[in-house]
Design a protein around this motif. Structure first.
Motif, short mmCIF file in Angstrom:
data_model
loop_
_atom_site.label_atom_id
_atom_site.label_comp_id
_atom_site.label_asym_id
_atom_site.label_seq_id
_atom_site.Cartn_x
_atom_site.Cartn_y
_atom_site.Cartn_z
N LEU A 222 -40.22 -52.47 71.94
CA LEU A 222 -41.30 -53.29 72.15
C LEU A 222 -41.61 -53.60 73.56
O LEU A 222 -42.66 -53.56 73.91
CB LEU A 222 -40.82 -54.67 71.35
N ARG A 223 -40.46 -53.74 74.78
CA ARG A 223 -40.79 -53.79 75.94
C ARG A 223 -41.37 -52.47 76.36
O ARG A 223 -42.47 -52.70 77.22
CB ARG A 223 -39.46 -54.10 76.64
N GLN A 224 -41.16 -51.47 75.98
CA GLN A 224 -41.67 -50.18 76.33
C GLN A 224 -43.29 -50.15 76.21
O GLN A 224 -44.06 -49.36 76.63
CB GLN A 224 -41.00 -48.99 75.80
N ARG A 225 -43.61 -50.97 74.88
CA ARG A 225 -45.00 -50.79 74.47
C ARG A 225 -45.59 -51.90 75.19
O ARG A 225 -46.79 -52.21 74.77
CB ARG A 225 -44.91 -51.32 72.89
N GLY A 226 -45.02 -52.85 76.07
CA GLY A 226 -45.79 -53.65 76.77
C GLY A 226 -45.66 -55.26 76.57
O GLY A 226 -46.39 -56.06 76.77
N HIS A 227 -44.87 -55.59 75.23
CA HIS A 227 -44.73 -56.83 74.81
C HIS A 227 -43.75 -57.56 75.65
O HIS A 227 -42.61 -57.07 76.20
CB HIS A 227 -44.22 -56.76 73.28
N GLU A 228 -43.97 -59.16 75.59
CA GLU A 228 -42.84 -59.89 76.23
C GLU A 228 -41.91 -60.06 75.03
O GLU A 228 -42.68 -60.60 73.83
CB GLU A 228 -43.74 -61.19 76.75
N VAL A 229 -40.85 -59.85 75.11
CA VAL A 229 -39.70 -59.85 74.19
C VAL A 229 -38.51 -60.62 74.55
O VAL A 229 -37.96 -60.58 75.51
CB VAL A 229 -39.18 -58.44 73.93
N VAL A 230 -38.09 -61.59 73.54
CA VAL A 230 -36.99 -62.35 73.69
C VAL A 230 -36.04 -61.90 72.99
O VAL A 230 -36.15 -61.86 71.83
CB VAL A 230 -37.36 -63.96 73.51
N ALA A 231 -34.82 -61.53 73.64
CA ALA A 231 -33.52 -61.16 72.63
C ALA A 231 -33.01 -62.12 72.25
O ALA A 231 -31.91 -62.66 73.03
CB ALA A 231 -32.85 -60.01 73.33
N ALA A 232 -33.13 -62.86 71.07
CA ALA A 232 -32.55 -63.95 70.67
C ALA A 232 -30.98 -63.83 69.89
O ALA A 232 -31.13 -62.95 69.00
CB ALA A 232 -33.31 -64.94 69.85
N SER A 233 -30.19 -64.27 70.38
CA SER A 233 -28.77 -64.04 69.83
C SER A 233 -27.83 -65.22 70.35
O SER A 233 -27.97 -65.75 71.46
CB SER A 233 -28.17 -62.72 69.91
N PRO A 234 -26.63 -65.39 69.65
CA PRO A 234 -25.68 -66.37 70.31
C PRO A 234 -25.16 -65.92 71.78
O PRO A 234 -24.97 -66.75 72.56
CB PRO A 234 -24.52 -66.37 69.16
N SER A 235 -25.20 -64.66 71.90
CA SER A 235 -24.88 -64.31 73.47
C SER A 235 -25.92 -64.67 74.47
O SER A 235 -25.59 -64.62 75.52
CB SER A 235 -24.52 -62.91 73.51
N THR A 236 -27.10 -64.76 73.91
CA THR A 236 -28.37 -65.35 74.99
C THR A 236 -28.45 -66.79 74.94
O THR A 236 -29.53 -67.19 75.26
CB THR A 236 -29.43 -64.57 74.54
N GLY A 237 -27.86 -67.57 73.87
CA GLY A 237 -27.69 -69.08 74.00
C GLY A 237 -28.72 -69.38 72.72
O GLY A 237 -29.26 -70.60 72.52
N VAL A 238 -28.95 -68.26 71.67
CA VAL A 238 -29.76 -68.78 70.42
C VAL A 238 -29.13 -68.64 69.25
O VAL A 238 -28.62 -67.49 68.98
CB VAL A 238 -31.22 -68.20 70.49
N ASN A 239 -28.95 -69.66 68.45
CA ASN A 239 -27.90 -69.61 67.44
C ASN A 239 -28.86 -70.12 66.29
O ASN A 239 -29.29 -71.37 66.09
CB ASN A 239 -26.60 -70.73 67.62
N THR A 240 -29.22 -69.08 65.23
CA THR A 240 -29.97 -69.57 64.08
C THR A 240 -29.40 -70.35 63.12
O THR A 240 -29.78 -71.29 62.21
CB THR A 240 -30.67 -68.46 63.35
N LEU A 241 -27.95 -70.50 63.19
CA LEU A 241 -27.19 -71.37 62.29
C LEU A 241 -27.05 -72.80 62.85
O LEU A 241 -27.38 -73.98 61.85
CB LEU A 241 -25.78 -70.84 62.11
N THR A 242 -27.02 -73.04 63.77
CA THR A 242 -27.00 -74.40 64.65
C THR A 242 -28.29 -74.92 65.05
O THR A 242 -28.47 -75.95 65.09
CB THR A 242 -26.07 -74.46 65.53
#
Length: 95
Positions: free
Chosen positions: A20-40
């Motif tokens: 997606l970044r190669q296609r020029g989009h602004e992308v947020v890689a969301a995961s617990p390791s980046t401080g984003v937790n969908t459970l909490t």
């Protein structure tokens, strides 16, 4: 366009983010390791702010039926409360 990839640091998610970044989009890689937790819900509001698209490629920490269902149901409720998500073809995003 801002796109949030839930599970964006995982095996598939990292490829989706890169493509997606190669296609020029602004992308947020969301995961617990980046401080984003969908459970909490930790970091979720910030990650989703102004996002036009959310791609969820998160993986359940358990493959047993009940825990896996609880993971995806809780994550889904926290991710898009009151909204019905749109399905995307992940193979297109990984090309």
């Amino acid at each position: 366009m801002k796109i949030v990839v839930i599970g964006g640091s995982g095996l598939i998610g990292a490829k989706v983010v890169s493509n997606l970044r190669q296609r020029g989009h602004e992308v947020v890689a969301a995961s617990p390791s980046t401080g984003v937790n969908t459970l909490t819900g930790e970091g979720l509001a910030e990650a989703l702010a102004d996002a036009r698209v959310v791609v969820d490629v998160a993986n359940s920490p358990s493959f047993e039926d009940k825990p896996a269902m609880e993971f995806f149901e809780t994550s889904g409720r926290n991710l898009l409360p009151g909204k019905r998500p749109r399905a995307w073809n992940i193979t297109w995003l990984c090309r």
